[in-house]
Scaffold this motif. Sequence first.
Motif, PDB file in Angstrom:
ATOM      1  N   ALA A 203       0.860  -1.183   0.000  1.00  0.00           N
ATOM      2  CA  ALA A 203       0.000   0.000   0.000  1.00  0.00           C
ATOM      3  C   ALA A 203       0.894   1.229   0.000  1.00  0.00           C
ATOM      4  CB  ALA A 203      -0.929   0.003   1.214  1.00  0.00           C
ATOM      5  N   ASP A 204       0.434   2.290  -0.654  1.00  0.00           N
ATOM      6  CA  ASP A 204       1.279   3.480  -0.805  1.00  0.00           C
ATOM      7  C   ASP A 204       0.402   4.720  -0.809  1.00  0.00           C
ATOM      8  OD1 ASP A 204       3.131   5.418  -1.449  1.00  0.00           O
ATOM      9  OD2 ASP A 204       3.966   4.363  -3.170  1.00  0.00           O
ATOM     10  N   TRP A 205       0.584   5.562   0.212  1.00  0.00           N
ATOM     11  CA  TRP A 205      -0.151   6.838   0.272  1.00  0.00           C
ATOM     12  C   TRP A 205       0.766   8.010  -0.095  1.00  0.00           C
ATOM     13  CZ3 TRP A 205      -3.405   3.364   0.661  1.00  0.00           C
ATOM     14  CH2 TRP A 205      -3.746   2.615   1.800  1.00  0.00           C
ATOM     15  N   SER A 206       2.005   7.738  -0.491  1.00  0.00           N
ATOM     16  CA  SER A 206       2.997   8.806  -0.675  1.00  0.00           C
ATOM     17  C   SER A 206       2.755   9.648  -1.912  1.00  0.00           C
ATOM     18  CB  SER A 206       4.400   8.202  -0.752  1.00  0.00           C
ATOM     19  OG  SER A 206       4.586   7.514  -1.981  1.00  0.00           O
ATOM     20  N   HIS A 207       2.078   9.100  -2.927  1.00  0.00           N
ATOM     21  CA  HIS A 207       1.844   9.751  -4.218  1.00  0.00           C
ATOM     22  C   HIS A 207       3.147  10.005  -4.973  1.00  0.00           C
ATOM     23  CE1 HIS A 207      -2.367  11.438  -2.927  1.00  0.00           C
ATOM     24  NE2 HIS A 207      -2.208  10.149  -2.647  1.00  0.00           N
ATOM     25  N   GLU A 208       4.186   9.267  -4.637  1.00  0.00           N
ATOM     26  CA  GLU A 208       5.457   9.425  -5.331  1.00  0.00           C
ATOM     27  C   GLU A 208       5.444   8.736  -6.689  1.00  0.00           C
ATOM     28  OE1 GLU A 208       8.416   9.663  -1.427  1.00  0.00           O
ATOM     29  OE2 GLU A 208       8.340   7.833  -2.643  1.00  0.00           O
ATOM     30  N   VAL A 209       4.694   7.660  -6.819  1.00  0.00           N
ATOM     31  CA  VAL A 209       4.656   6.912  -8.077  1.00  0.00           C
ATOM     32  C   VAL A 209       3.540   7.427  -8.968  1.00  0.00           C
ATOM     33  CG1 VAL A 209       4.417   4.618  -9.107  1.00  0.00           C
ATOM     34  CG2 VAL A 209       5.585   4.887  -6.916  1.00  0.00           C
ATOM     35  N   ILE A 210       2.342   7.501  -8.435  1.00  0.00           N
ATOM     36  CA  ILE A 210       1.223   8.157  -9.101  1.00  0.00           C
ATOM     37  C   ILE A 210       0.555   9.056  -8.061  1.00  0.00           C
ATOM     38  CG2 ILE A 210       0.850   6.315 -10.780  1.00  0.00           C
ATOM     39  CD1 ILE A 210      -1.481   5.321  -9.100  1.00  0.00           C
ATOM     40  N   GLY A 211      -0.193  10.023  -8.508  1.00  0.00           N
ATOM     41  CA  GLY A 211      -0.770  10.987  -7.593  1.00  0.00           C
ATOM     42  C   GLY A 211      -2.046  10.520  -6.918  1.00  0.00           C
ATOM     43  N   ARG A 212      -2.094   9.233  -6.562  1.00  0.00           N
ATOM     44  CA  ARG A 212      -3.287   8.655  -5.949  1.00  0.00           C
ATOM     45  C   ARG A 212      -2.862   7.558  -4.968  1.00  0.00           C
ATOM     46  NH1 ARG A 212      -6.591   7.456 -11.527  1.00  0.00           N
ATOM     47  NH2 ARG A 212      -8.130   6.510 -10.118  1.00  0.00           N
ATOM     48  N   ASP A 213      -3.687   7.344  -3.944  1.00  0.00           N
ATOM     49  CA  ASP A 213      -3.457   6.206  -3.065  1.00  0.00           C
ATOM     50  C   ASP A 213      -3.690   4.912  -3.844  1.00  0.00           C
ATOM     51  OD1 ASP A 213      -3.131   8.080  -1.078  1.00  0.00           O
ATOM     52  OD2 ASP A 213      -4.960   7.561   0.021  1.00  0.00           O
ATOM     53  N   TRP A 214      -2.948   3.872  -3.498  1.00  0.00           N
ATOM     54  CA  TRP A 214      -3.185   2.576  -4.124  1.00  0.00           C
ATOM     55  C   TRP A 214      -2.835   1.452  -3.158  1.00  0.00           C
ATOM     56  CZ3 TRP A 214       1.246  -0.378  -4.475  1.00  0.00           C
ATOM     57  CH2 TRP A 214       2.472   0.306  -4.565  1.00  0.00           C
ATOM     58  N   MET A 215      -3.435   0.303  -3.414  1.00  0.00           N
ATOM     59  CA  MET A 215      -3.233  -0.868  -2.577  1.00  0.00           C
ATOM     60  C   MET A 215      -3.244  -2.111  -3.464  1.00  0.00           C
ATOM     61  SD  MET A 215      -5.776  -2.282   0.464  1.00  0.00           S
ATOM     62  CE  MET A 215      -5.723  -0.744   1.385  1.00  0.00           C
ATOM     63  N   ILE A 216      -2.337  -3.040  -3.206  1.00  0.00           N
ATOM     64  CA  ILE A 216      -2.318  -4.325  -3.904  1.00  0.00           C
ATOM     65  C   ILE A 216      -2.680  -5.408  -2.896  1.00  0.00           C
ATOM     66  CG2 ILE A 216      -0.895  -6.010  -5.136  1.00  0.00           C
ATOM     67  CD1 ILE A 216       0.718  -3.697  -6.268  1.00  0.00           C
ATOM     68  N   GLN A 217      -3.634  -6.259  -3.279  1.00  0.00           N
ATOM     69  CA  GLN A 217      -4.119  -7.315  -2.407  1.00  0.00           C
ATOM     70  C   GLN A 217      -4.047  -8.670  -3.108  1.00  0.00           C
ATOM     71  OE1 GLN A 217      -7.975  -5.270  -2.023  1.00  0.00           O
ATOM     72  NE2 GLN A 217      -7.694  -5.355   0.186  1.00  0.00           N
ATOM     73  N   THR A 218      -4.128  -9.722  -2.303  1.00  0.00           N
ATOM     74  CA  THR A 218      -4.218 -11.061  -2.879  1.00  0.00           C
ATOM     75  C   THR A 218      -5.553 -11.219  -3.601  1.00  0.00           C
ATOM     76  OG1 THR A 218      -5.075 -11.872  -0.762  1.00  0.00           O
ATOM     77  CG2 THR A 218      -2.715 -12.134  -1.169  1.00  0.00           C
ATOM     78  N   HIS A 219      -5.538 -12.089  -4.584  1.00  0.00           N
ATOM     79  CA  HIS A 219      -6.741 -12.370  -5.366  1.00  0.00           C
ATOM     80  C   HIS A 219      -7.510 -13.499  -4.696  1.00  0.00           C
ATOM     81  CE1 HIS A 219      -9.099 -14.265  -8.606  1.00  0.00           C
ATOM     82  NE2 HIS A 219      -9.114 -13.064  -9.166  1.00  0.00           N
ATOM     83  N   LEU A 220      -8.792 -13.272  -4.396  1.00  0.00           N
ATOM     84  CA  LEU A 220      -9.625 -14.292  -3.783  1.00  0.00           C
ATOM     85  C   LEU A 220     -10.364 -15.080  -4.855  1.00  0.00           C
ATOM     86  CD1 LEU A 220     -11.278 -12.466  -0.742  1.00  0.00           C
ATOM     87  CD2 LEU A 220      -9.199 -13.852  -0.785  1.00  0.00           C
ATOM     88  N   ASP A 221     -10.407 -16.386  -4.670  1.00  0.00           N
ATOM     89  CA  ASP A 221     -11.220 -17.218  -5.554  1.00  0.00           C
ATOM     90  C   ASP A 221     -12.692 -17.017  -5.211  1.00  0.00           C
ATOM     91  OD1 ASP A 221      -8.999 -18.347  -6.823  1.00  0.00           O
ATOM     92  OD2 ASP A 221      -8.790 -19.867  -5.256  1.00  0.00           O
ATOM     93  N   GLY A 222     -13.536 -17.255  -6.181  1.00  0.00           N
ATOM     94  CA  GLY A 222     -14.965 -17.133  -5.946  1.00  0.00           C
ATOM     95  C   GLY A 222     -15.642 -16.297  -7.019  1.00  0.00           C
ATOM     96  N   VAL A 223     -16.962 -16.365  -7.027  1.00  0.00           N
ATOM     97  CA  VAL A 223     -17.791 -15.638  -7.990  1.00  0.00           C
ATOM     98  C   VAL A 223     -18.608 -14.605  -7.226  1.00  0.00           C
ATOM     99  CG1 VAL A 223     -19.591 -15.859  -9.744  1.00  0.00           C
ATOM    100  CG2 VAL A 223     -17.924 -17.703  -9.422  1.00  0.00           C
ATOM    101  N   PRO A 224     -18.715 -13.363  -7.716  1.00  0.00           N
ATOM    102  CA  PRO A 224     -19.536 -12.378  -7.014  1.00  0.00           C
ATOM    103  C   PRO A 224     -20.946 -12.904  -6.756  1.00  0.00           C
ATOM    104  CG  PRO A 224     -18.252 -11.313  -8.744  1.00  0.00           C
ATOM    105  CD  PRO A 224     -18.048 -12.791  -8.912  1.00  0.00           C
ATOM    106  N   ALA A 225     -21.415 -12.699  -5.537  1.00  0.00           N
ATOM    107  CA  ALA A 225     -22.726 -13.235  -5.161  1.00  0.00           C
ATOM    108  C   ALA A 225     -23.854 -12.770  -6.083  1.00  0.00           C
ATOM    109  CB  ALA A 225     -23.039 -12.876  -3.707  1.00  0.00           C
ATOM    110  N   PRO A 226     -23.874 -11.502  -6.547  1.00  0.00           N
ATOM    111  CA  PRO A 226     -24.964 -11.114  -7.451  1.00  0.00           C
ATOM    112  C   PRO A 226     -25.004 -11.920  -8.746  1.00  0.00           C
ATOM    113  CG  PRO A 226     -23.891  -9.169  -6.550  1.00  0.00           C
ATOM    114  CD  PRO A 226     -23.051 -10.342  -6.162  1.00  0.00           C
ATOM    115  N   GLU A 227     -23.851 -12.476  -9.150  1.00  0.00           N
ATOM    116  CA  GLU A 227     -23.805 -13.285 -10.368  1.00  0.00           C
ATOM    117  C   GLU A 227     -24.184 -14.738 -10.112  1.00  0.00           C
ATOM    118  OE1 GLU A 227     -20.017 -13.025 -12.278  1.00  0.00           O
ATOM    119  OE2 GLU A 227     -19.892 -10.837 -12.046  1.00  0.00           O
ATOM    120  N   HIS A 228     -23.888 -15.239  -8.926  1.00  0.00           N
ATOM    121  CA  HIS A 228     -23.998 -16.681  -8.694  1.00  0.00           C
ATOM    122  C   HIS A 228     -25.176 -17.097  -7.819  1.00  0.00           C
ATOM    123  CE1 HIS A 228     -22.562 -20.719  -8.931  1.00  0.00           C
ATOM    124  NE2 HIS A 228     -22.257 -20.821  -7.645  1.00  0.00           N
TER     125      HIS A 228
END
Length: 328
Positions: free
Chosen positions: A104-129
């Motif tokens: 996660a990076d709030w510094s805005h040194e790379v891009i001028g926005r906060d960003w976060m990288i997370q693990t990818h969860l398996d599964g299907v969105p409930a509204p679809e399934h």
Amino acid sequence: MDFRPVVRAAGAFQQSPSAEEIEAVCRRAFGGDTPPVSATELGAGMYNNVYRVELTGHQRPVILRVAPEDGRQFRSEQHLMRNEFASLPWLAVISPLMPQVIAADWSHEVIGRDWMIQTHLDGVPAPEHLGTYPRTAWPIFFRQLGAIARSVHAVRGPHFGPVAGPGYATWSEAVIASLDQIAADLDSVGLDSADVRKVSAVAAHDHAVLDEVTEPQLLTGDLWTVNCLLDPEAEQPLITGVLDFDRTEFGAVEADWTIRMARAKRDEREAFWESYGSLDRSPEAEWRALIHEARHLGAIRLERQRLEKPDAVLESYEAMSEVLAGLS
């Protein structure tokens, strides 16, 4: 890199970073030896830009979430991603269901926005399934959702208000501050805020009823079907993941979006209460529920304005007038 953003109008609230910016984010998080192979924007969210990113040398994708630029955020929605990050230790009770933060990076040194990288969860969105199961099976889903909400609400916090702050000594202070921020946001986009300000005045006049809530309990902020993942192979609905806790706060449980939605209809969602338990239905609690509903409606109005849905914005005024009638 194969870059596939969602195509939006030039003036849309959500604006995708460029392919070069996403590559720069990945270099910051993983170094230069794992460049992204592809970045595909997922269009389900309405606030952050969200991408499934495939990385060189990684068997599983990761999820990149990019917040709006600070200047595009409403006062009542400032730094929601930072609020979610601060919430993670408090959400440990459901951590097996949540994605893990990689960077996660709030510094805005790379891009001028906060960003976060997370693990990818398996599964299907409930509204679809969920709809692939017979309706007789849907209560199983809502029973699980009730249990998840109950476990989150059992967590007590150190203050009222957003998890990351500002913190307030009383629930009334937190509610009134939130209503006033929403009203100021409505003013900033040229919408009438008079009804929200009336609710704020009522809340201030009768603050003692709000302050019957003395324990700051952890609220999910936005948990409902759209933020749940289901096992695609299970014979009955099985929640395998829950997402997007950027609106968490400490407060009265009946103020949580989850509770609002569970109360909205008498259908399969009635099973929610079987695992969650009963709510306080006293006259004072019902009065507080009206104040909380007004806060939800104000936030909904802002979202509808952001999504350029003028007819839906007008509907929020009709709904708010009913709330004010109930408070009078």
